[in-house]
Write an enzyme that holds these catalytic residues in place. Structure first.
Site, mmCIF file in Angstrom:
data_model
loop_
_atom_site.group_PDB
_atom_site.id
_atom_site.type_symbol
_atom_site.label_atom_id
_atom_site.label_comp_id
_atom_site.label_asym_id
_atom_site.label_seq_id
_atom_site.Cartn_x
_atom_site.Cartn_y
_atom_site.Cartn_z
ATOM 1 C CD GLN A 1 -3.129 0.270 0.314
ATOM 2 O OE1 GLN A 1 -3.564 -0.783 0.486
ATOM 3 N NE2 GLN A 1 -3.933 0.976 -0.665
ATOM 4 C CB SER B 1 -10.188 5.395 -0.719
ATOM 5 O OG SER B 1 -11.041 4.633 -0.730
ATOM 6 C CB THR C 1 -10.560 -1.587 -7.021
ATOM 7 O OG1 THR C 1 -10.550 -0.978 -5.929
ATOM 8 C CG2 THR C 1 -9.140 -2.575 -7.239
ATOM 9 C CE LYS D 1 -5.502 -4.002 2.693
ATOM 10 N NZ LYS D 1 -5.990 -3.267 1.309
ATOM 11 C CG ASN E 1 -16.043 -3.778 -5.282
ATOM 12 O OD1 ASN E 1 -14.982 -3.300 -5.623
ATOM 13 N ND2 ASN E 1 -17.040 -3.109 -5.103
ATOM 14 N N GLY F 1 -12.667 -0.602 3.104
ATOM 15 C CA GLY F 1 -13.156 -1.744 2.887
ATOM 16 C C GLY F 1 -12.033 -2.666 2.150
ATOM 17 C CG ASP F 2 -8.894 -5.703 1.438
ATOM 18 O OD1 ASP F 2 -8.734 -6.975 1.567
ATOM 19 O OD2 ASP F 2 -8.197 -5.190 0.649
ATOM 20 C CE LYS G 1 -2.546 -1.341 -4.076
ATOM 21 N NZ LYS G 1 -3.484 -2.238 -3.785
#
Length: 449
Positions: free
Chosen positions: A114, A381, A213, A129, A244, A168-169, A117
């Site tokens: 992350q 986000s 995403t 995370k 998703n 979320g994830d 990214k």
């Protein structure tokens, strides 16, 4: 793929020693370090002040107990995690995952990815995370609410719109975010909309966040294909997963003219040579929360459900692994290459094993790593945070236009960086170096902290 430069090997040895048994984290660090040999050869200052060692060590790791009561009145105990990895560019930003496989090593791998990214998006967000080994499958809404409230009772003291902003994830969607936000609001007595992203539109969420995403991965692959004077038109596409990311990857590439012929879940995969009916798939997976086999049952003749083997056995031009880490093996890559795949875009985080990536690169298959290709989710986000901060709400078209622009920018940054460091077309190296340099420069400016 190259090996780790001898100057960086001690860094990796230290990571192995300090993080015993955390194989996914080791894999993520190794992939980045393999790209940095060219950087330290050109810019040896990055070896100073243990800068790379600091990037590999989280700023903070939080592990906590989550007690909750199920519908039978039985007390259940889960474990919660939040790894606040790097805040050089902004508040920690990264999702919360609910899945039985979650452990500290997986959360650290995700948090490490992350960092880079988030840097690639060009937006002011750091890397973090979180998650829990809680399994939401088969649980009632009331059980999920009580679990989310218990988790937030501890987590709320560690987050905030200027500190750490979860999202979320896997296993965490709008329902779970709503329960967590409600408990945060209750505990803090503040309406701090920017503390969580992925919220519902009625209380500060962003349009296009659900789609971001999957859409972002499609935009990145489209930009990558354009470098070879081609596009999605009339291409056969296989997407793993049906959550998703997979759903909205399918929707967008169909808009781009492709035919998606297969997708999957943990029970198996479906093959629809006429092209997957996106509306039906969405109803089955997102609305009714059923298995992909129900799609085959609903469509009838010409659609097959396969409970064995791999979705990557289905011939395609473009593969979009969008389920979970290390789902596409070297053997799967060999099958895809044999069947004529020309491009792979990672919708999930690190879904391709090192062996698979090596096989794709050696075969000349265009390969988009997750830290670049799936950055659209976290980018949107950050756009949600921007809307919350300005007390504003954008249209879907406005937000998607920003997303498309950001993904084109990420693609171009990766491509230009790969060219600069003598590896044209190597998006893995380009993404790793571009993300690293941005974070490292910020950390050098702050001194040794």
């Amino acid at each position: 793929m190259s090996s780790i430069d001898e100057k960086l090997q001690p860094v990796f040895d230290q990571v192995l020693q300090r993080n015993v048994g955390e194989t996914e984290f080791h894999q993520a660090v190794k992939e980045v370090l393999e790209s940095l040999g060219r950087v330290v050869a050109k810019h040896p200052q990055y070896l100073d002040d243990a800068l790379i060692e600091r990037i590999c060590e989280p700023e903070r790791q939080i592990i906590f107990r989550i007690p909750w009561v199920d519908d039978r009145g039985q007390v259940q105990i889960n474990r919660g995690f939040r790894v606040q990895f790097n805040s050089a560019l902004g508040p920690y930003k990264g999702g919360i995952r609910f899945h039985p496989s979650v452990n500290i090593g997986i959360i650290k791998f995700l948090g490490f990815e992350q960092i880079f990214k988030n840097a690639l998006t060009g937006l002011p967000i750091g890397g973090g995370k979180g998650g829990s080994d809680f399994d939401p499958k088969g649980r009632s809404d009331a059980e999920i609410m009580r679990f989310c409230q218990s988790l937030m009772t501890e987590l709320h003291r560690h987050i905030g719109e200027y500190t750490d902003v979860p999202a979320g994830d896997i296993g965490v969607g709008a329902r779970e975010i709503g329960y967590m936000f409600g408990q945060y609001k209750r505990l803090t007595n503040r309406y701090e909309a920017g503390v969580l992203t992925g919220k519902g539109l009625t209380y500060g969420g962003s349009r296009a966040r659900t789609e971001a995403t999957g859409y972002g991965n499609a935009y990145f692959i489209q930009a990558m294909l354009a470098t070879k004077s081609t596009d999605f038109e009339d291409k056969r596409v296989v997407v793993s997963g049906s959550g998703n990311v997979a759903l909205y990857s399918i929707q967008k590439v169909k808009e781009f003219g492709a035919k998606v012929v297969a997708c999957s879940d943990s029970s198996g995969y479906i093959v629809d040579d006429n092209g997957i009916d996106w509306a039906l798939l969405r109803e089955i997976k997102e609305v009714k929360r059923l298995r992909v086999s129900e799609y085959a049952r609903a469509k009838g003749n010409g659609v097959h459900f396969v409970s064995t083997g791999s979705v990557w056995d289905v011939p395609c031009d473009i593969a979009m692994p969008s389920a979970t880490q290390n789902e596409l093996s070297g053997k799967d890559a060999a099958t895809l290459i044999k069947n004529g795949v020309i491009a792979v875009g990672e919708g999930a985080n690190m879904p391709c094993t090192p062996e698979a990536i090596r096989a794709f690169q050696e075969a000349g298959v265009m390969f988009a790593p997750g830290k670049a290709a799936n950055a659209g989710g976290v980018a949107t986000s950050a756009l949600e945070m921007q809307q919350n901060a300005s007390r504003d709400s954008w249209t879907f078209a406005q937000t998607e236009a920003r997303l498309a622009s950001i993904m084109q920018g990420i693609h171009d940054t990766c491509a230009e960086t790969a060219d600069e460091y003598g590896a044209p077309g190597n998006y893995v190296l380009g993404a790793n170096i571009a993300g690293f340099v941005k974070v490292a420069e910020a950390m050098r400016s702050f001194g040794v902290i």
